[in-house]
Scaffold this motif. Sequence first.
Motif, PDB file in Angstrom:
ATOM      1  N   LEU A  29       1.090  -1.565   0.301  1.00 39.82           N
ATOM      2  CA  LEU A  29       0.264   0.192   0.500  1.00 39.82           C
ATOM      3  C   LEU A  29       1.025   0.960  -0.189  1.00 39.82           C
ATOM      4  CD1 LEU A  29      -2.548   1.288   0.371  1.00 39.82           C
ATOM      5  CD2 LEU A  29      -2.469   1.261   2.810  1.00 39.82           C
ATOM      6  N   ALA A  30       0.196   1.957  -1.255  1.00 34.75           N
ATOM      7  CA  ALA A  30       1.611   3.391  -1.479  1.00 34.75           C
ATOM      8  C   ALA A  30       0.377   4.379  -0.822  1.00 34.75           C
ATOM      9  CB  ALA A  30       2.224   3.175  -2.493  1.00 34.75           C
ATOM     10  N   ILE A  31       0.958   5.655   0.017  1.00 33.01           N
ATOM     11  CA  ILE A  31       0.190   6.826   0.520  1.00 33.01           C
ATOM     12  C   ILE A  31       0.256   7.327   0.284  1.00 33.01           C
ATOM     13  CG2 ILE A  31      -1.659   7.419   2.048  1.00 33.01           C
ATOM     14  CD1 ILE A  31      -1.355   5.117   3.670  1.00 33.01           C
ATOM     15  N   TRP A  32       0.008   8.337  -0.978  1.00 29.98           N
ATOM     16  CA  TRP A  32       0.330   9.743  -1.226  1.00 29.98           C
ATOM     17  C   TRP A  32      -0.244  10.663   0.004  1.00 29.98           C
ATOM     18  CZ3 TRP A  32       3.389  11.196  -5.813  1.00 29.98           C
ATOM     19  CH2 TRP A  32       2.615  10.649  -6.345  1.00 29.98           C
ATOM     20  N   ILE A  33       0.931  11.948   0.767  1.00 30.53           N
ATOM     21  CA  ILE A  33      -0.116  12.512   1.233  1.00 30.53           C
ATOM     22  C   ILE A  33       0.398  13.923   1.115  1.00 30.53           C
ATOM     23  CG2 ILE A  33       0.118  13.481   4.190  1.00 30.53           C
ATOM     24  CD1 ILE A  33       0.103  10.564   3.672  1.00 30.53           C
ATOM     25  N   ALA A  34      -1.058  14.267   0.601  1.00 30.93           N
ATOM     26  CA  ALA A  34      -0.954  15.343  -0.773  1.00 30.93           C
ATOM     27  C   ALA A  34      -1.600  16.430   0.506  1.00 30.93           C
ATOM     28  CB  ALA A  34      -1.362  15.492  -1.491  1.00 30.93           C
ATOM     29  N   GLY A  35      -1.638  18.230  -0.065  1.00 27.13           N
ATOM     30  CA  GLY A  35      -1.539  19.692   0.360  1.00 27.13           C
ATOM     31  C   GLY A  35      -3.031  19.350  -0.263  1.00 27.13           C
ATOM     32  N   PHE A 160      -8.239  -0.242   5.626  1.00 28.89           N
ATOM     33  CA  PHE A 160      -6.730  -0.617   5.032  1.00 28.89           C
ATOM     34  C   PHE A 160      -6.208  -2.030   5.940  1.00 28.89           C
ATOM     35  CE2 PHE A 160      -7.455   2.555   2.240  1.00 28.89           C
ATOM     36  CZ  PHE A 160      -7.105   2.083   1.198  1.00 28.89           C
ATOM     37  N   LYS A 161      -6.506  -1.471   7.345  1.00 30.76           N
ATOM     38  CA  LYS A 161      -5.608  -2.407   8.173  1.00 30.76           C
ATOM     39  C   LYS A 161      -6.508  -3.799   8.681  1.00 30.76           C
ATOM     40  CE  LYS A 161      -4.903  -2.921  13.300  1.00 30.76           C
ATOM     41  NZ  LYS A 161      -5.246  -2.629  14.162  1.00 30.76           N
ATOM     42  N   LYS A 162      -7.160  -3.810   7.766  1.00 31.70           N
ATOM     43  CA  LYS A 162      -8.115  -4.984   7.759  1.00 31.70           C
ATOM     44  C   LYS A 162      -7.717  -5.870   6.102  1.00 31.70           C
ATOM     45  CE  LYS A 162     -12.376  -6.956   7.505  1.00 31.70           C
ATOM     46  NZ  LYS A 162     -14.284  -7.812   7.878  1.00 31.70           N
ATOM     47  N   ARG A 173      -1.189  -4.013  -5.973  1.00 33.13           N
ATOM     48  CA  ARG A 173      -0.649  -3.400  -4.298  1.00 33.13           C
ATOM     49  C   ARG A 173      -2.342  -2.381  -5.489  1.00 33.13           C
ATOM     50  NH1 ARG A 173       5.249  -1.941  -7.541  1.00 33.13           N
ATOM     51  NH2 ARG A 173       6.608  -2.880  -6.395  1.00 33.13           N
ATOM     52  N   LEU A 174      -1.669  -2.381  -3.872  1.00 32.77           N
ATOM     53  CA  LEU A 174      -2.686  -0.699  -3.958  1.00 32.77           C
ATOM     54  C   LEU A 174      -2.317   0.985  -3.280  1.00 32.77           C
ATOM     55  CD1 LEU A 174      -4.854  -2.785  -1.010  1.00 32.77           C
ATOM     56  CD2 LEU A 174      -4.870  -3.006  -3.435  1.00 32.77           C
ATOM     57  N   THR A 175      -2.952   1.861  -4.092  1.00 34.36           N
ATOM     58  CA  THR A 175      -2.432   3.157  -3.585  1.00 34.36           C
ATOM     59  C   THR A 175      -3.630   4.116  -3.369  1.00 34.36           C
ATOM     60  OG1 THR A 175      -0.653   4.669  -4.792  1.00 34.36           O
ATOM     61  CG2 THR A 175      -2.729   4.002  -5.935  1.00 34.36           C
ATOM     62  N   VAL A 193       3.480  -1.510   3.976  1.00 40.59           N
ATOM     63  CA  VAL A 193       3.257   0.911   3.964  1.00 40.59           C
ATOM     64  C   VAL A 193       4.534   1.432   3.163  1.00 40.59           C
ATOM     65  CG1 VAL A 193       1.705   1.987   5.406  1.00 40.59           C
ATOM     66  CG2 VAL A 193       1.112  -0.460   5.400  1.00 40.59           C
ATOM     67  N   ILE A 194       4.297   2.189   2.890  1.00 44.23           N
ATOM     68  CA  ILE A 194       5.095   3.216   2.129  1.00 44.23           C
ATOM     69  C   ILE A 194       4.454   4.636   2.121  1.00 44.23           C
ATOM     70  CG2 ILE A 194       6.659   1.835   1.659  1.00 44.23           C
ATOM     71  CD1 ILE A 194       6.123   2.666  -1.420  1.00 44.23           C
ATOM     72  N   TYR A 195       4.978   5.627   2.632  1.00 42.80           N
ATOM     73  CA  TYR A 195       4.433   6.736   2.450  1.00 42.80           C
ATOM     74  C   TYR A 195       4.897   7.816   1.371  1.00 42.80           C
ATOM     75  CZ  TYR A 195       1.076   6.867   6.413  1.00 42.80           C
ATOM     76  OH  TYR A 195       0.373   5.649   7.174  1.00 42.80           O
TER      77      TYR A 195
END
Length: 452
Positions: A29-35, A160-162, A173-175, A193-195
């Motif tokens: 899981l790749a999570i983009w932390i965006a403004g 997402f945790k489940k 892969r999920l994003t 899990v990567i950010y």
Amino acid sequence: MGASASVVQEYFKAVDYWADIADKEDWKLAIWIAGQNDVDLVDRFLEIERSPVGQFEDIFFRFETPYEGSGDEYTEQLWQEYAGWFSEEVEEKYDIIKALRHDGLLKEEYVPDMSVEHTAANLWKEMLRFKACISGLENACFCIYFPLGQERGLSRTEWFKKVLEEGIPQGIRLTTIDMKKNRSVNLDESPAVIYICPKFDMAAALHNRMARSDTGNDLIAPENRFKQQVSAVMDCTQKQDWKLLDKEIRKLLDVAKELKDTNILTSALFIAAEACYAIREYKHSIKYSDDTIREAEKAMDNGEAAGYSYWKMATSMKAAVLTAEKKREEAIALYEGLAEKAIGQKDPYYVMEGYRMCGFLRYEEGQLNQAFEYFLLALAAGSYLSEEIRRNSTFTYAAYLALHTGRQVRAPIDMEVLEGQLQEWLGEDWKQLVEGPAMQQAKARRKSKIFG
């Protein structure tokens, strides 16, 4: 970036952020932390990756179903949306099965099996069953994009945790995108899990665009027409119709010229090259690649940072076309030039790729001594990358082929030296990475652009 910022330059930053993780194998899981100002740019990047002009190997999908608070209901809705992709009522241009049949990529017929329990884990298994029916995807992942939409304000953490606890198999892969100031997914970073925390300068880019022309929501403004025309060109690649694509590309270039922005024009030319490649119009792909290279060289001469990015992508595109047409000498000359230019730009990854492809093409010709020397150059360039990138990139393919060719043309003592060096570069388990079963099929291939 300030006064020189442009939307195109910011887009290529997004490309670079994804390139940093694309070859890593462990994440799920790749999570983009965006403004607030950056969400649309990340979404556009992921949408382009879904299209035939995407740059990465993975095949991207997008689920539109909004998360409304109930994990079980959401999972069920995802199953129904997935089944809808294969419905007889789907629009022809979105008919995945028909497109695969048309391109000769469907190894066997596929119908979603809706009889299994509708869990997320079973959905990924079903998607992998679909993937197994398609030729040429052995080394690609299905990357599933969950956009940020109506679920703002609702926590998606537990869902997402489940999903992670149930297990996400190799090949999936999920994003997703999350808001920097209003997080909806709070998970600890881990190998799975990567950010991605991008630093864009969209405010400056949009200010510069507005300073050139305040178009607002004017649908006939060149900026807005350019965006619409990019989409029109992408849509044409699904129809495999050269006359129609040629017409839409000409419109795209006309609008790009109206904008009087060299980066926009260069990006339009590169999009044209990719689109022609996607429908196997190789002659025209080379023409637009040459045009892109020419414009990119002007940009480099003027000191524009984006010039080199366009140049290396267009050069790689042209070399890929020549490789596909088995024009090996011309392709080798381009890949060698790519490596030399990348040395000047202090870009070890493209130095490695240029020499790796030279080695592969010489290997195809049976010129093993020259192939081995090129593979050594590729490995030397890759040694400037981090160990993590070396372990999860085409560095391992170059290593495999260096060993394979070297054992045929070099003395055992020379190969002992190389093996010792590979242990230093890759770690104690280098043999598992380089000489495992997967490497027996080591091939250089381009992404199969089959989903729009």
